[in-house]
Design a protein around this motif. Structure first.
Motif, short mmCIF file in Angstrom:
data_model
loop_
_atom_site.label_atom_id
_atom_site.label_comp_id
_atom_site.label_asym_id
_atom_site.label_seq_id
_atom_site.Cartn_x
_atom_site.Cartn_y
_atom_site.Cartn_z
N TYR A 226 -17.19 -3.23 -39.22
CA TYR A 226 -17.22 -2.51 -37.95
C TYR A 226 -16.26 -3.09 -36.90
O TYR A 226 -16.13 -2.55 -35.80
N GLY A 227 -15.66 -4.25 -37.22
CA GLY A 227 -14.78 -4.88 -36.24
C GLY A 227 -15.55 -5.28 -34.99
O GLY A 227 -15.11 -5.03 -33.87
N ALA A 228 -16.72 -5.87 -35.18
CA ALA A 228 -17.59 -6.22 -34.05
C ALA A 228 -18.25 -7.56 -34.30
O ALA A 228 -18.15 -8.11 -35.40
N LYS A 229 -18.93 -8.08 -33.30
CA LYS A 229 -19.70 -9.30 -33.47
C LYS A 229 -21.14 -8.92 -33.81
O LYS A 229 -21.71 -8.04 -33.17
N ALA A 230 -21.71 -9.59 -34.80
CA ALA A 230 -23.09 -9.28 -35.18
C ALA A 230 -23.99 -10.48 -34.88
O ALA A 230 -23.66 -11.61 -35.22
N TYR A 231 -25.11 -10.21 -34.21
CA TYR A 231 -26.03 -11.27 -33.81
C TYR A 231 -27.38 -11.09 -34.48
O TYR A 231 -27.87 -9.98 -34.61
N ASN A 232 -27.94 -12.22 -34.86
CA ASN A 232 -29.22 -12.20 -35.54
C ASN A 232 -30.35 -12.08 -34.52
O ASN A 232 -30.39 -12.80 -33.54
#
Ligand code: ADP
Ligand code: ZN
Length: 432
Positions: A226-232
């Protein structure tokens, strides 16, 4: 930078005092519930003597089974007319559990979620597409109110209906999505089928991945796609729902909000605390909730403490990504295996696409493990040798990770049934 600077960066000694004060209130509250009143009298516990987190160890932990047995009212600490909402989960056995919230409980939870989202960089100008189920499940409504409190444009689209999800992502250029990790991977197949490119045609900046265990490899894949930052994002309905622990911009463990919960990480067999850094079961005591106090609740989730201060300046201690649940460990030919180990191997293998499942069977008294894995469509056009090599590679890497040799079946994308909710990764047919 912070949603509530004072509380997020509070010196540890002050945090301890706050915890003690809130714990004392919680103990008085617990005494009002049928369940804890009985428990205290059975174990000769004087709730007034529990004054700080260290005193908690005399109280036997509360389990999900206790919550089920206590259905519907045994954990309720306030008159029913004070209650403004409930959430309930059915669990695997079908006996429900229920959690009640007063108006103030909801307000505090909303604030806890807002604080979490803010730590992950969500702001007022974001368009927040909440792709989690609304209703009795806490992931939908819980996140919804937190995002609204920040002031983001919050789209309560709910789970499923992938075509509509894609249409909204494109049309409203949503910048933040809250999504189940397995669904985030699965959705890419449908996005491609629509002739869209998730990086070019969408505007996603922040992805909140929650509600099921996932590996670091899966996170990196989702970010790449997605070209994004993913946070848990970690939470469970028993102790409010989402927002219990959350990653900040540094993405190294999740801050567990210690002004809301007292955290213990224990050995699931002996219940004694594990040494810092070692994996154990997360046990939580709610200290900032009135309607349903829970003391030393065994979450069943396995994680470790991340040591040292976080560069973001928040003092609340961090837990690692959830490694699995005490009840999802497979015992296969005597070897203990967590599904997460299998996922880690698959998601770090080039050529592997987005979905997989593990099937366990018993044939002539012999246990058999079959790992079905979808691979990139272009690989089926190439030569067969390549496919055979990929299969062998997956097999041998699995062998070194889990110490058993599964049968590996390569499949085209879309072959394995996908779920819009939490994925069912393991199908154990051995008992049938
Ligand atoms: P909700 O996802 O709304 O909290 P449940 O209460 O049904 O719904 O599920 C809680 C469980 O989901 C947790 O105990 C944990 O096992 C799992 N879970 C939630 N978030 C995560 C996460 N970020 N990583 C791993 N597991 C998670
Ligand atoms: Zn941090």
């Amino acid at each position: 930078m912070y949603w509530e600077k004072q509380l997020e960066t509070i010196p540890r000694e002050e945090l301890s005092l706050l915890q003690a004060e809130r714990l004392q209130k919680t103990m008085a509250n617990a005494q009002k519930t049928n369940f804890y009143r009985r428990l205290f009298s059975r174990h000769k516990i004087d709730p007034e003597k529990i004054k700080s987190p260290e005193d908690l160890t005399v109280i036997p932990p509360t389990t999900k089974a206790d919550l089920r047995e206590g259905f519907p009212f045994d954990f309720l600490a306030v008159p029913l007319e004070e209650v403004v909402r409930l959430h309930s989960s059915s669990g695997t056995t079908g006996t429900p559990t229920v959690i009640y919230y007063t108006a103030e409980d909801l307000d505090r939870w909303t604030n806890q979620v807002a604080r979490s989202l803010y730590a992950a960089g969500v702001r007022k100008n974001d368009v927040f597409q909440n792709m989690m189920s609304y209703g009795l499940f806490t992931g939908g409504l819980g996140m919804h109110y937190g995002a609204e409190r920040i002031g983001a444009l919050t789209i309560p689209i709910g789970a499923g209906n992938s075509k509509r999800q894609i249409w909204f992502l494109k049309f409203f250029q949503s910048t933040t999505i809250h999504i189940i990790p397995s669904y985030a991977l699965f959705l890419t197949q449908l996005i491609k089928a629509e002739g869209l490119d998730p990086r070019r045609d969408f505007n996603i900046r922040t992805i909140l991945l929650g509600s099921e265990p996932h590996s670091e490899e899966t996170r990196r894949r989702v970010e790449e796609i997605y070209g994004a930052k993913a946070y848990n994002s970690y939470g469970l309905s028993e102790v409010n729902g989402p927002g219990v622990a959350f990653e900040c911009a540094f993405q190294e463990g999740m801050h567990l909000w210690e002004d809301y919960y007292i955290l213990e990480i224990v050995n699931p067999h002996t219940l004694s605390p594990v040494p810092p850094g070692e994996v154990g079961e997360i046990v939580l005591t709610t200290i900032y909730r009135d309607a349903t106090p829970l003391l030393r609740y065994r979450t069943g989730d396995l994680a470790s403490l991340v040591e040292g201060p976080c560069p973001c300046g928040r003092v609340h201690r961090r837990i690692s990504r959830i490694q699995g649940r005490t009840d999802d460990m497979l015992i296969f030919r005597g070897v203990n295996i967590f599904p997460m180990q299998i996922e880690k191997v698959l998601m770090s293998t080039p050529g592997v696409d987005t979905n997989y499942r593990v099937i366990l069977e018993r044939e002539d008294y012999q246990d058999k493990m079959i790992v079905e894995v979808e691979i990139k469509p272009e690989l089926f056009l190439g030569d067969l040798q390549k496919l055979a090599r990929l299969r062998e590679r997956i097999q041998s890497e699995l062998r070194s990770e889990i110490l058993v040799t599964p049968e590996v079946v390569l499949l085209e994308p879309g072959s394995i049934p996908a779920s819009e909710g939490k994925a069912q990764r393991v199908i154990d047919r051995r008992q049938l």
